[in-house]
Structures are given as structure tokens and as C-alpha cells.
Design a protein around this motif. Structure first.
Motif, mmCIF file in Angstrom:
data_model
loop_
_atom_site.group_PDB
_atom_site.id
_atom_site.type_symbol
_atom_site.label_atom_id
_atom_site.label_comp_id
_atom_site.label_asym_id
_atom_site.label_seq_id
_atom_site.Cartn_x
_atom_site.Cartn_y
_atom_site.Cartn_z
ATOM 1 N N SER A 44 1.595 0.721 -5.939
ATOM 2 C CA SER A 44 2.425 1.427 -4.973
ATOM 3 C C SER A 44 1.569 1.716 -3.745
ATOM 4 O O SER A 44 0.491 2.312 -3.863
ATOM 5 C CB SER A 44 2.930 2.726 -5.595
ATOM 6 O OG SER A 44 3.687 3.449 -4.653
ATOM 7 N N LEU A 45 2.039 1.278 -2.600
ATOM 8 C CA LEU A 45 1.302 1.497 -1.360
ATOM 9 C C LEU A 45 2.020 2.554 -0.533
ATOM 10 O O LEU A 45 3.241 2.526 -0.392
ATOM 11 C CB LEU A 45 1.203 0.203 -0.561
ATOM 12 C CG LEU A 45 0.491 -0.959 -1.241
ATOM 13 C CD1 LEU A 45 0.593 -2.205 -0.373
ATOM 14 C CD2 LEU A 45 -0.959 -0.622 -1.498
ATOM 15 N N ARG A 46 1.234 3.481 0.019
ATOM 16 C CA ARG A 46 1.797 4.527 0.861
ATOM 17 C C ARG A 46 0.933 4.685 2.097
ATOM 18 O O ARG A 46 -0.232 4.305 2.118
ATOM 19 C CB ARG A 46 1.840 5.851 0.102
ATOM 20 C CG ARG A 46 2.820 5.864 -1.031
ATOM 21 C CD ARG A 46 2.983 7.269 -1.603
ATOM 22 N NE ARG A 46 4.051 7.310 -2.570
ATOM 23 C CZ ARG A 46 3.882 7.157 -3.864
ATOM 24 N NH1 ARG A 46 2.679 6.972 -4.354
ATOM 25 N NH2 ARG A 46 4.912 7.194 -4.670
ATOM 26 N N SER B 130 -2.038 2.277 3.926
ATOM 27 C CA SER B 130 -2.086 1.069 3.091
ATOM 28 C C SER B 130 -0.786 0.287 3.189
ATOM 29 O O SER B 130 -0.800 -0.944 3.315
ATOM 30 C CB SER B 130 -2.357 1.433 1.631
ATOM 31 O OG SER B 130 -3.624 2.023 1.486
ATOM 32 N N ALA B 131 0.330 0.976 3.146
ATOM 33 C CA ALA B 131 1.628 0.312 3.261
ATOM 34 C C ALA B 131 1.784 -0.320 4.635
ATOM 35 O O ALA B 131 2.279 -1.445 4.755
ATOM 36 C CB ALA B 131 2.754 1.310 2.997
ATOM 37 N N CYS C 291 2.259 -4.343 5.392
ATOM 38 C CA CYS C 291 3.387 -4.882 6.173
ATOM 39 C C CYS C 291 2.892 -5.693 7.365
ATOM 40 O O CYS C 291 3.440 -6.758 7.680
ATOM 41 C CB CYS C 291 4.288 -3.745 6.641
ATOM 42 S SG CYS C 291 5.241 -3.019 5.305
#
Length: 76
Positions: free
Chosen positions: A5-7, A10-11, A15
Motif C-alpha cells: 500500500s502506497l501513501r 510514495s504514491a 504515479c
């Protein structure tokens, strides 16, 4: 298969990397089509379009690699 899970940053980095990959794939397709055209008409050595596409590709690869390194540090 492992899920992650990336948040946050990091997300965002992930992207941006995926968007760059899409642009790189698009340039790869253009270079392939142009190369086929040049092979057919014997204009390989004088094609400035290929040179521009290669330069754009190099820039995108370098940018993507920097983002991949940053993501690695974020996740590391």
C-alpha cells in the motif's frame, strides 16, 4: 503475490513513474515506426526526428530512474 500500500509521497512517485513509463512506451512506438520507415526509404542517417525522439527518450528514462531511486529510498 505480495500487496503493498502506497501513501503520500510514495504514491505520488509511483504515479509519476507509471506516467513516465506510458510516455516512454509511446516514444518507443514512434521510434519503431520511424525506423521501419527509414529502413524502407534509406533515410536512417539523416533523420532528425529519430534524434529528437532518442533525446526525449533519454530525458524520460533519466527522470524515471531518479524517481525510482527516490521511491526506493521512501520504501527502504
Amino acid at each position: 503475490m505480495t500487496k503493498i500500500s502506497l501513501r503520500g509521497e510514495s504514491a505520488d512517485l509511483f504515479c509519476r513513474i507509471m506516467a513516465l513509463n506510458s510516455r516512454i512506451d509511446e516514444i518507443n512506438g514512434k521510434m519503431l515506426a520511424r525506423d521501419v520507415h527509414n529502413q524502407q526509404f534509406g533515410t536512417v542517417d539523416t533523420d532528425t526526428v529519430i534524434t529528437r525522439l532518442e533525446n526525449d527518450w533519454d530525458d524520460l528514462i533519466n527522470e524515471r530512474n531518479k524517481l525510482v531511486n527516490r521511491l526506493g529510498h521512501e520504501l527502504g
